[in-house]
Motif scaffolding. Structure first.
Motif, PDB file in Angstrom:
ATOM      1  N   ARG A  25      22.184 -84.016 -59.756  1.00 48.28           N
ATOM      2  CA  ARG A  25      22.492 -85.013 -58.731  1.00 48.28           C
ATOM      3  C   ARG A  25      23.049 -84.327 -57.476  1.00 48.28           C
ATOM      4  N   GLU A  26      23.912 -83.344 -57.672  1.00 47.39           N
ATOM      5  CA  GLU A  26      24.477 -82.608 -56.542  1.00 47.39           C
ATOM      6  C   GLU A  26      23.380 -81.874 -55.776  1.00 47.39           C
ATOM      7  N   ALA A  27      22.491 -81.206 -56.512  1.00 48.29           N
ATOM      8  CA  ALA A  27      21.411 -80.464 -55.862  1.00 48.29           C
ATOM      9  C   ALA A  27      20.474 -81.396 -55.104  1.00 48.29           C
ATOM     10  N   SER A  28      20.172 -82.553 -55.704  1.00 51.94           N
ATOM     11  CA  SER A  28      19.310 -83.529 -55.041  1.00 51.94           C
ATOM     12  C   SER A  28      19.959 -84.064 -53.773  1.00 51.94           C
ATOM     13  N   ALA A  29      21.275 -84.318 -53.825  1.00 54.48           N
ATOM     14  CA  ALA A  29      21.985 -84.826 -52.648  1.00 54.48           C
ATOM     15  C   ALA A  29      21.941 -83.836 -51.492  1.00 54.48           C
ATOM     16  N   ARG A  30      21.757 -82.566 -51.797  1.00 54.08           N
ATOM     17  CA  ARG A  30      21.667 -81.539 -50.755  1.00 54.08           C
ATOM     18  C   ARG A  30      20.246 -81.376 -50.224  1.00 54.08           C
ATOM     19  N   GLY A  31      19.316 -82.138 -50.782  1.00 53.89           N
ATOM     20  CA  GLY A  31      17.942 -82.078 -50.316  1.00 53.89           C
ATOM     21  C   GLY A  31      17.042 -81.143 -51.082  1.00 53.89           C
ATOM     22  N   HIS A  32      17.536 -80.572 -52.183  1.00 56.77           N
ATOM     23  CA  HIS A  32      16.693 -79.704 -52.992  1.00 56.77           C
ATOM     24  C   HIS A  32      15.702 -80.524 -53.811  1.00 56.77           C
ATOM     25  N   GLU A  33      14.564 -79.935 -54.098  1.00 54.73           N
ATOM     26  CA  GLU A  33      13.528 -80.583 -54.906  1.00 54.73           C
ATOM     27  C   GLU A  33      13.813 -80.279 -56.376  1.00 54.73           C
ATOM     28  N   ILE A  34      14.009 -81.324 -57.178  1.00 52.51           N
ATOM     29  CA  ILE A  34      14.422 -81.153 -58.570  1.00 52.51           C
ATOM     30  C   ILE A  34      13.254 -81.411 -59.499  1.00 52.51           C
ATOM     31  N   TRP A  35      13.039 -80.478 -60.423  1.00 52.65           N
ATOM     32  CA  TRP A  35      12.052 -80.636 -61.490  1.00 52.65           C
ATOM     33  C   TRP A  35      12.772 -80.455 -62.824  1.00 52.65           C
ATOM     34  N   THR A  36      12.284 -81.131 -63.859  1.00 52.43           N
ATOM     35  CA  THR A  36      12.877 -80.975 -65.190  1.00 52.43           C
ATOM     36  C   THR A  36      11.782 -80.692 -66.211  1.00 52.43           C
ATOM     37  N   ALA A  37      12.208 -80.070 -67.315  1.00 55.84           N
ATOM     38  CA  ALA A  37      11.281 -79.734 -68.392  1.00 55.84           C
ATOM     39  C   ALA A  37      12.080 -79.520 -69.670  1.00 55.84           C
ATOM     40  N   GLN A  38      11.376 -79.536 -70.798  1.00 53.94           N
ATOM     41  CA  GLN A  38      11.992 -79.215 -72.079  1.00 53.94           C
ATOM     42  C   GLN A  38      11.555 -77.813 -72.513  1.00 53.94           C
ATOM     43  N   ALA A  39      12.455 -77.114 -73.180  1.00 56.26           N
ATOM     44  CA  ALA A  39      12.219 -75.712 -73.529  1.00 56.26           C
ATOM     45  C   ALA A  39      11.007 -75.539 -74.433  1.00 56.26           C
ATOM     46  N   ALA A  54       8.080 -81.837 -64.541  1.00 58.93           N
ATOM     47  CA  ALA A  54       7.831 -83.014 -63.703  1.00 58.93           C
ATOM     48  C   ALA A  54       8.905 -83.109 -62.636  1.00 58.93           C
ATOM     49  N   PRO A  55       8.550 -83.574 -61.429  1.00 59.71           N
ATOM     50  CA  PRO A  55       9.562 -83.779 -60.389  1.00 59.71           C
ATOM     51  C   PRO A  55      10.450 -84.964 -60.748  1.00 59.71           C
ATOM     52  N   LEU A  56      11.709 -84.866 -60.340  1.00 67.04           N
ATOM     53  CA  LEU A  56      12.693 -85.895 -60.665  1.00 67.04           C
ATOM     54  C   LEU A  56      13.294 -86.439 -59.378  1.00 67.04           C
ATOM     55  N   SER A  57      13.381 -87.763 -59.309  1.00 66.82           N
ATOM     56  CA  SER A  57      14.099 -88.395 -58.202  1.00 66.82           C
ATOM     57  C   SER A  57      15.137 -89.336 -58.777  1.00 66.82           C
TER      58      SER A  57
END
Length: 315
Positions: A25-39, A54-57
């Motif tokens: 959430r902090e990284a997204s608030a700074r304008g970074h593009e967030i992606w998530t995945a499982q190991a 996948a990208p996360l918003s």
């Protein structure tokens, strides 16, 4: 920046207290593009270390499963991201080990991974305290019942714990007069086939098992004392402990400042030290927590400190 977070499945995150959520959430608030995945989706294809991501918003919702929206999943190389943050929870089993090897291969190809695959392999969260005997209570590591019984006879009151757990799972307090000594040892060691750790019981646990965070080699000024509930030895929040943020003591800071530069040099951007009284009991490197509890009670933006560090190291 384009940031990848390797986390456990998103629907299971308890966002009111989850540290990975706070980071993202902090990284997204700074304008970074967030992606998530499982190991478990890490793979090697045509020489590239890839993951199904996948990208996360984020939505404005702070509750339930409506706090995020995922885009389409795609096979992505870890080198496509400015940084990868490995946040999968233990147990550190064989599959976890394989994942760290793939992360190391990705790093060899130029990916930036925090914490590094090599460091995750090198720093077992229980055994790593043995690197710092000047800060630890008497400790034994063995799978032999005779060794464990002798250690108990010497100290009279001990803690027994598995080497691969988290959240207080599988931890026992044992005293000389416990009628279940044999059964506990047999269960934890799987009849002398699994190595465990024994530590002298530290009575100061009544005042809390302190989680001291080290970010980029430096201690956060406040820690979280996890105080056991009535009738319980373990202070872990996962088993009902109460988290109380407090400023670091001089001993907390002594330990953290001694270890911080060494840990950073080994590839550990984020570490959670567990300190009871004056003693270091664990070095947590896989997915250290307590960001939100410390932030809420102290006013320190711990997630902000961590994303600051990621930005510096990924630049």
């Amino acid at each position: 920046m384009k940031l990848l977070f390797i986390v456990d499945p998103l629907p299971g995150l308890k966002i009111h207290k989850d540290s990975s959520y706070a980071m993202m959430r902090e990284a997204s608030a700074r304008g970074h593009e967030i992606w998530t995945a499982q190991a478990e989706t890490l793979c090697v294809r045509a020489g590239r270390i890839e993951i199904h991501a996948a990208p996360l918003s984020f939505s404005d919702t702070q509750y339930g499963h409506d706090w995020y929206t995922e885009g389409d999943y795609a096979a992505m190389a870890l080198t496509d991201f400015c940084a990868t943050v490995m946040r999968k929870d233990p147990p550190f089993d064989q599959q976890y080990l394989y994942a760290t090897h793939l992360l190391s291969l990705a790093e060899a190809h130029g990916a930036k991974v925090f914490n590094s695959g090599q460091a995750l392999r090198d720093f077992n969260e229980k055994l790593s305290v043995l690197r710092y005997p000047q800060f630890t209570a008497p400790t034994l590591v063995s799978q032999q019942e005779d060794d464990l019984r002798a250690f108990l006879a010497e100290h009279g009151d001990i803690i027994l714990k598995p080497l691969d757990g988290m959240g207080g799972a599988g931890i026992f307090r044992v005293r000389n007069d416990d009628p279940n000594i044999g059964s506990i040892i047999e269960t934890l060691t799987c009849n002398e086939t699994r190595t465990v750790m024994a530590q002298r019981f530290i009575p100061e646990i009544a005042a809390g098992d302190k989680r001291v965070l080290i970010i980029d080699g430096l201690p956060v000024d406040w820690c979280l004392a996890r105080i056991p509930k009535t009738g319980e030895t373990r202070g872990n929040l996962a088993v009902g402990g109460t988290g109380v943020a407090q400023a670091l003591t001089s001993r907390d800071r002594e330990i953290a400042e001694a270890l911080g530069p060494q840990l950073l040099a080994q590839g550990l951007l984020l570490v959670g030290l567990d300190i009871i009284g004056d003693y270091l009991t664990e070095v947590n490197v896989t997915s250290p927590t307590c960001f939100q509890e410390i932030s809420t009670q102290s006013g320190i933006n711990v997630a902000g400190l961590f994303i600051d560090a990621v930005e510096r190291r990924a630049a």
